[in-house]
Design a protein around this motif. Structure first.
Motif, PDB file in Angstrom:
ATOM      1  N   LEU A   1    -103.164  30.206 -44.188  1.00 59.92           N
ATOM      2  CA  LEU A   1    -104.025  31.549 -44.626  1.00 59.92           C
ATOM      3  C   LEU A   1    -105.003  31.225 -45.648  1.00 59.92           C
ATOM      4  O   LEU A   1    -104.370  30.235 -46.345  1.00 59.92           O
ATOM      5  N   GLY A   2    -106.248  31.639 -46.158  1.00 62.10           N
ATOM      6  CA  GLY A   2    -106.720  31.221 -47.319  1.00 62.10           C
ATOM      7  C   GLY A   2    -107.264  32.476 -47.810  1.00 62.10           C
ATOM      8  O   GLY A   2    -107.828  34.000 -47.667  1.00 62.10           O
TER       9      GLY A   2
ATOM     10  N   SER B   1    -108.547  28.148 -52.206  1.00 65.24           N
ATOM     11  CA  SER B   1    -106.871  27.868 -51.821  1.00 65.24           C
ATOM     12  C   SER B   1    -106.081  28.697 -50.143  1.00 65.24           C
ATOM     13  O   SER B   1    -107.042  29.317 -50.271  1.00 65.24           O
ATOM     14  N   ASP B   2    -105.759  27.542 -50.423  1.00 62.57           N
ATOM     15  CA  ASP B   2    -105.163  28.319 -48.524  1.00 62.57           C
ATOM     16  C   ASP B   2    -104.061  27.707 -48.418  1.00 62.57           C
ATOM     17  O   ASP B   2    -103.474  26.537 -49.377  1.00 62.57           O
ATOM     18  N   LEU B   3    -103.335  27.576 -47.552  1.00 65.24           N
ATOM     19  CA  LEU B   3    -101.943  27.766 -47.457  1.00 65.24           C
ATOM     20  C   LEU B   3    -101.311  27.125 -46.170  1.00 65.24           C
ATOM     21  O   LEU B   3    -102.079  28.849 -44.795  1.00 65.24           O
ATOM     22  N   SER B   4    -100.803  26.363 -45.108  1.00 66.96           N
ATOM     23  CA  SER B   4    -100.997  25.768 -43.826  1.00 66.96           C
ATOM     24  C   SER B   4     -99.852  25.761 -43.229  1.00 66.96           C
ATOM     25  O   SER B   4     -99.156  24.903 -44.539  1.00 66.96           O
ATOM     26  N   TYR B   5     -99.604  25.620 -42.210  1.00 65.58           N
ATOM     27  CA  TYR B   5     -98.070  25.204 -41.315  1.00 65.58           C
ATOM     28  C   TYR B   5     -98.427  24.438 -40.961  1.00 65.58           C
ATOM     29  O   TYR B   5     -99.673  24.997 -39.389  1.00 65.58           O
TER      30      TYR B   5
ATOM     31  N   GLN C   1    -115.995  27.671 -45.649  1.00 64.43           N
ATOM     32  CA  GLN C   1    -115.264  29.122 -45.496  1.00 64.43           C
ATOM     33  C   GLN C   1    -113.593  29.107 -46.410  1.00 64.43           C
ATOM     34  O   GLN C   1    -112.457  30.093 -46.779  1.00 64.43           O
ATOM     35  N   PHE C   2    -113.024  27.965 -45.614  1.00 66.12           N
ATOM     36  CA  PHE C   2    -112.180  27.405 -46.041  1.00 66.12           C
ATOM     37  C   PHE C   2    -111.648  26.196 -47.743  1.00 66.12           C
ATOM     38  O   PHE C   2    -113.415  25.202 -47.366  1.00 66.12           O
ATOM     39  N   VAL C   3    -111.262  26.024 -47.838  1.00 65.30           N
ATOM     40  CA  VAL C   3    -111.094  24.340 -49.151  1.00 65.30           C
ATOM     41  C   VAL C   3    -111.395  23.312 -48.075  1.00 65.30           C
ATOM     42  O   VAL C   3    -112.664  22.660 -48.637  1.00 65.30           O
TER      43      VAL C   3
ATOM     44  N   ARG D   1    -103.450  24.117 -50.841  1.00 68.19           N
ATOM     45  CA  ARG D   1    -104.428  23.357 -51.564  1.00 68.19           C
ATOM     46  C   ARG D   1    -104.903  24.053 -52.335  1.00 68.19           C
ATOM     47  O   ARG D   1    -105.255  25.434 -52.298  1.00 68.19           O
ATOM     48  N   PHE D   2    -106.397  23.827 -53.459  1.00 70.31           N
ATOM     49  CA  PHE D   2    -106.203  24.478 -54.233  1.00 70.31           C
ATOM     50  C   PHE D   2    -107.337  23.948 -55.037  1.00 70.31           C
ATOM     51  O   PHE D   2    -107.114  22.643 -55.564  1.00 70.31           O
TER      52      PHE D   2
END
Length: 391
Positions: free
Chosen positions: A352-353, A367-371, A144-146, A384-385
């Motif tokens: 968030l993906g 793509s996803d953005l993580s903290y 579901q995610f990168v 990540r993409f």
């Protein structure tokens, strides 16, 4: 020369056509139906970058995250099937430069023979994934995610060589129960030396109260089949690695001092997970806990240390599919059981993906953005993409 000139005169527009479709591979069946073979190829092209919140330094890279060839089919009889998967990228084959792997690349992922000897029973023999946490058993093509979560990265029991017994049965009108028992060598894939420790024992139990998912949807990310009725799978698994020689059992470094002396301890890993899908919505939750029978620290000549990976983690993720696009969120927390003896460091990740499924999991952009919050280190923001294609 005459033959050459005749050949040059032949039409150049001839094409071989296969009765298949994109993402389904190429399949051949013997004329006497004594065997079949399906061939598939896939790769992932990844960009990833991370910002150190403290130093404000940005690090990034492009790489081929995975590149795999897969062969599967039946041999002699449809009840006797096989699967072979080979890794091609540097990330796929690295880590074999130790004596226990004969200092060679570890490019064989799966090489397993499966015999379904009755309607609900089958036995597997060879090297393949152990029945541990669900996220690990889900193919890296179908996430579901990168990529998989920190829980999986720290606790999964991965692949091993041995035998597995699989069973499934119906309970009542709809419910299904599944059992898997595995006995394996305990030290991971592509081992070439004698077994250092004891064997590894794994058991997994799954309960599906509302029946089977559409198209085996309990083992791929996102509700791409848009389940028309709620579907749920609840599972638990336990793994006992007797005399584990590696930091994580099947994974990690061999716990050896600078003189080559091998250390070992028993590792016990417990997993719980649940997967739910309905009308485009999906949820997956996992819990992992790994313990060792003894506390071990190996101090090397360069003053670095080798420790076993013990502790616990939780991962929760959910997404909603609209047409071919999906937004998803994920929360992961990893915690060591001992600050001195565990190789783990506490981490919490918020992600968030976004995924665009052009042809399901066979052709997609993700793509996803993580903290990432690290109490004992610098916090990170990562992006990540990834592009995935599977023939």
């Amino acid at each position: 020369m005459a033959v050459l000139f005749c050949a040059m005169g032949l039409p150049l527009n001839a094409q071989d056509k296969s009765n298949t479709s994109f993402g389904k591979g190429l399949e051949v069946v013997a004329l006497d139906s004594s065997f079949s073979m399906k061939f598939g190829l896939r790769f992932q092209t990844l960009y990833q970058g991370s910002l150190n919140v403290f130093s404000e330094k940005w690090d990034d890279q492009f790489l081929i995250r995975r590149a795999r060839m897969k062969f599967d089919g039946f041999a002699y009889h449809p009840s006797l099937t096989y699967k072979v998967e080979l890794g091609l990228s540097s990330r796929d084959i690295s880590g074999g430069d130790v004596d226990e792997h004969s200092n060679t690349s570890r490019f064989i992922y799966d090489a397993v023979l499966k015999w379904q000897f009755s309607k609900n029973w089958s036995i597997w023999a060879g090297q393949t994934k152990l029945p541990g946490n669900r996220e690990r058993v889900i193919s890296s093509q179908k996430m579901q995610f990168v990529d998989r979560s920190l829980l999986n990265a720290r606790f999964n029991i991965d692949r091993d060589a041995g035998i597995q017994l699989h069973h499934s049965a119906n309970l009542g009108k709809r419910a299904v129960i599944k059992n898997i028992l595995a006995i394996s060598i305990g030290e991971g894939r592509n081992l070439t030396t004698d077994n250092i420790g004891g064997y590894d024992y794994t058991y997994r139990l799954e309960y599906l109260p509302f029946g089977e998912f559409t198209g085996k949807g309990d083992y791929f990310g996102s509700d791409l089949k848009r389940e028309s009725t709620p579907k749920l799978s609840i599972a638990a698994a336990f793994d006992y690695n007797d005399g584990a020689a590696k930091q994580r059992g099947q994974l990690g470094s061999f716990v050896q001092d600078s003189d080559g002396n091998q250390f070992s301890t028993d590792l016990s890993t417990f997993f719980m997970d649940a997967h739910f899908k309905y009308n485009g919505f999906s949820f997956m939750g996992e819990y992992a806990n790994k313990r060792s029978s003894e506390q071990v620290i190996v101090v090397l000549d360069d003053s670095s240390t080798l420790k076993y990976t013990t502790g616990n983690a939780i991962n929760l993720q959910a997404g909603y599919l609209i047409d071919k696009s999906e937004w998803a969120v994920r929360y992961t927390h990893v915690n060591p059981d001992d600050l001195v003896y565990s190789n783990l460091k506490e981490e919490t990740q918020y992600t968030l993906g976004y995924s665009r499924y052009i042809v399901g999991h066979s052709l997609k952009l993700q793509s996803d953005l993580s903290y990432i919050d690290k109490p004992l280190g610098d916090n990170l923001v990562s992006f990540r993409f990834q592009f995935e294609i599977s023939f």
